[in-house]
Design a protein around this motif. Structure first.
Motif, PDB file in Angstrom:
ATOM      1  N   ARG A  82     -31.525 -21.866 -26.521  1.00 48.58           N
ATOM      2  CA  ARG A  82     -31.854 -22.663 -25.331  1.00 48.58           C
ATOM      3  C   ARG A  82     -32.954 -23.669 -25.645  1.00 48.58           C
ATOM      4  O   ARG A  82     -32.929 -24.803 -25.145  1.00 48.58           O
ATOM      5  CB  ARG A  82     -32.275 -21.742 -24.185  1.00 48.58           C
ATOM      6  N   GLU A  85     -31.484 -26.675 -27.344  1.00 48.90           N
ATOM      7  CA  GLU A  85     -30.798 -27.567 -26.411  1.00 48.90           C
ATOM      8  C   GLU A  85     -31.779 -28.367 -25.571  1.00 48.90           C
ATOM      9  O   GLU A  85     -31.564 -29.562 -25.295  1.00 48.90           O
ATOM     10  CB  GLU A  85     -29.857 -26.743 -25.533  1.00 48.90           C
ATOM     11  N   LEU A  86     -32.873 -27.754 -25.160  1.00 51.10           N
ATOM     12  CA  LEU A  86     -33.879 -28.474 -24.380  1.00 51.10           C
ATOM     13  C   LEU A  86     -34.535 -29.573 -25.210  1.00 51.10           C
ATOM     14  O   LEU A  86     -34.765 -30.688 -24.722  1.00 51.10           O
ATOM     15  CB  LEU A  86     -34.939 -27.496 -23.861  1.00 51.10           C
ATOM     16  N   MET A  88     -33.257 -31.213 -27.747  1.00 51.61           N
ATOM     17  CA  MET A  88     -32.322 -32.309 -27.962  1.00 51.61           C
ATOM     18  C   MET A  88     -32.072 -33.106 -26.678  1.00 51.61           C
ATOM     19  O   MET A  88     -31.841 -34.319 -26.730  1.00 51.61           O
ATOM     20  CB  MET A  88     -31.006 -31.769 -28.519  1.00 51.61           C
ATOM     21  N   SER A  89     -32.150 -32.462 -25.531  1.00 46.38           N
ATOM     22  CA  SER A  89     -31.965 -33.180 -24.274  1.00 46.38           C
ATOM     23  C   SER A  89     -33.142 -34.106 -23.965  1.00 46.38           C
ATOM     24  O   SER A  89     -33.015 -35.021 -23.150  1.00 46.38           O
ATOM     25  CB  SER A  89     -31.761 -32.190 -23.121  1.00 46.38           C
ATOM     26  N   ARG A  90     -34.273 -33.872 -24.630  1.00 46.03           N
ATOM     27  CA  ARG A  90     -35.487 -34.669 -24.400  1.00 46.03           C
ATOM     28  C   ARG A  90     -35.910 -35.417 -25.667  1.00 46.03           C
ATOM     29  O   ARG A  90     -37.079 -35.738 -25.856  1.00 46.03           O
ATOM     30  CB  ARG A  90     -36.617 -33.757 -23.918  1.00 46.03           C
ATOM     31  N   GLN A  91     -34.955 -35.667 -26.528  1.00 44.92           N
ATOM     32  CA  GLN A  91     -35.259 -36.234 -27.837  1.00 44.92           C
ATOM     33  C   GLN A  91     -36.019 -37.549 -27.735  1.00 44.92           C
ATOM     34  O   GLN A  91     -36.996 -37.764 -28.463  1.00 44.92           O
ATOM     35  CB  GLN A  91     -33.968 -36.442 -28.626  1.00 44.92           C
ATOM     36  N   ASP A  92     -35.630 -38.435 -26.845  1.00 48.05           N
ATOM     37  CA  ASP A  92     -36.278 -39.748 -26.764  1.00 48.05           C
ATOM     38  C   ASP A  92     -37.734 -39.633 -26.325  1.00 48.05           C
ATOM     39  O   ASP A  92     -38.619 -40.288 -26.895  1.00 48.05           O
ATOM     40  CB  ASP A  92     -35.504 -40.662 -25.814  1.00 48.05           C
TER      41      ASP A  92
END
Length: 488
Positions: A82, A85-86, A88-92
């Motif tokens: 998890r 995934e978190l 990578m969802s906030r990579q920028d």
């Protein structure tokens, strides 16, 4: 980048210590500024912890260890998954945060975020693969049971140059193995670690498993922990000098240690090499992370027949790089981490030039705000130059010609360090011969980057102890217990 977005990214990060699942102010009452190395301006202030804070963090880790160690491996792995995934969802946003506090260009920061996240994905899968053994004793009178258990409360010390990846590379295997932690990030780049801790909590990591103490006084925080008697593991990434001190401090309580220390990587180019590939590899090995990496190519040894052409090609590539604030579009080279780092690089370059080296490009720090240093290529560098023995940690490529393979290997191995070496040749037998002969823990063969979560990262000699990543990475956080079973 807009100032509004940058401000929000920084504002969203916790600024206090994480102890026992709670964000709390430091007992010291102190705070310190986090600086943007591209401008010299303050981004924010964070908690500056001390000895009492470190002990409170260790108390929390010790209290959480029994329950965490009994947590099912699949559950520990799912927390890491998890978290992956978190991230990578906030990579920028995480990449911008990294660029603001460390300086590297956004493209490199995005790449590091992805690399950092991969450690969590890798160790999420390793969590359920911790095994043991069962055998009949040679005399048949007993059975031999071997099990692996968490080593226990661990102290993790991370550097500023890869502020997210060095955290995940240590936290990932510790979580997978069932160890609780006290993390001390570098004071130059604490924000990525604080953001990472918040993500792990959001992913379900129980209170007290990960505790974070930010500080400008690492000795005040780390030494009491190592002498406490309850710490069972130290994982450190940083300079060899500091590593030696921590080993001495760990000896009294026989704390298990893993050390990823300094490097002095040789980059060997033979006259049969594909020069296009060699220059491409040199750009990666030298300029990744602005040269501020323990794996950065530090000494370029190029066979005499191709040395001049290699130097000219590399200089042309370096001269074409665009420097500036890492958050601006098109920037390829950001600032060094601080004024001390820039002064060290300039001093090493000045020494080499004073000994007869020539600068094909760069060689002098620019005026203006920030801690920038230009990409630099030096040729005809004598082997007695200081930068032949010192980790440069900057965008400087010193080139020294050689004639024979034996000469190249002697020069490459003439150092107390042994982290990584790079070899470019199209001769398969030479490639294997040189790779076997290099006194390093890793070799890049016709390749300028060796780091991957799936491989064991580490060095020999005074470049460290133990390995991080790969199937060996989790072993650093596991103890082996043997049970002799009788009455059969």
């Amino acid at each position: 980048m807009t100032a509004e977005r940058a401000g929000k990214v920084v504002a969203d990060v916790p600024k206090e210590l994480l102890v026992g699942g709670a964000w709390r102010a430091p007992a010291t009452g102190r705070r310190f500024a986090v600086e943007d190395p591209a401008t010299g301006e303050t981004l924010c202030e964070v908690a500056d912890g001390g000895t009492d804070d470190a002990r409170a963090a260790l108390d929390a880790a010790v209290a959480a260890q029994p329950g965490w160690g009994r947590t099912p491996p699949r559950e520990r792995g799912e927390i890491l998954r998890r978290s992956f995934e978190l991230i990578m969802s906030r990579q920028d946003d995480l990449a911008l945060l990294m660029t603001l506090e460390m300086g590297k260009p956004l493209a490199e920061s995005r790449a590091e975020i992805a690399y950092a996240a991969e450690f969590f994905r890798w160790f999420a899968e390793e969590a359920v693969r911790v095994d043991g053994g069962y055998a009949v004793a040679p005399d048949g009178a007993s059975r031999l049971l071997v099990m692996r258990q968490p080593v226990g409360p661990s102290v993790l010390v991370t550097p500023w140059n890869f502020p997210m990846a060095m955290g995940t590379r240590k936290i990932g295997p510790a979580v997978a193995a069932g160890c609780t932690m006290v993390l001390k990030p570098a004071h130059q780049t604490p924000l990525c670690s604080l953001a990472l801790a918040a993500i792990l909590a959001e992913a379900g990591l129980p209170d007290g498993v990960l505790n974070v103490v930010t500080t400008t006084s690492p000795g005040e925080v780390i030494e009491p922990l190592l002498r406490d008697g309850r710490v069972r593991k130290l994982s450190f990434t940083g300079s060899t000098g500091v590593g030696r001190t921590l080993l001495e401090q760990s000896a009294g309580q026989v704390v298990r240690t893993s050390m990823e220390l300094g490097g002095n990587a040789p980059f060997l180019v033979f006259d049969d090499a594909d020069l296009d590939a060699a220059v491409d590899g040199a750009m990666l090995a030298k300029m990744r992370n602005i040269g501020e990496a323990c794996t950065a190519a530090n000494r370029f040894y190029v066979q005499s027949g191709v040395a001049a052409e290699f130097g000219e090609r590399l200089a042309a590539r370096m001269a074409a790089l665009r420097s500036g604030h890492g958050a601006d579009d098109g920037v390829q080279v950001g600032p060094l981490i601080d004024a001390k780092a820039r002064q060290k690089v300039q001093s090493l370059v000045d020494d080499a030039l004073g000994r007869g080296a020539k600068a094909l490009v760069g060689g002098e720090a620019p005026e203006g705000p920030g801690y920038f240093y230009p990409p630099t290529v030096l040729v005809d560098v004598p082997r007695e130059a200081e930068l032949a023995e010192t980790e440069i940690f900057g965008p400087v490529a010193p080139i020294t010609p050689f004639d024979t393979e034996e000469e190249a290997l002697a020069a490459a191995n003439d150092t107390e360090f042994g982290l990584v070496g790079y070899v470019f040749t199209q001769d398969v037998t030479r490639a294997l011969r040189v790779a076997e002969s290099l006194e390093t823990g890793m070799v890049g063969l016709n390749r300028g980057v060796v780091s991957t979560p799936a491989a064991p990262f580490g060095g020999i000699k005074q470049s460290g102890l133990g390995r991080e990543g790969g199937r060996l990475g989790i072993e650093e956080f596991l103890e082996v217990k043997y049970v002799a079973i009788g009455g059969l």
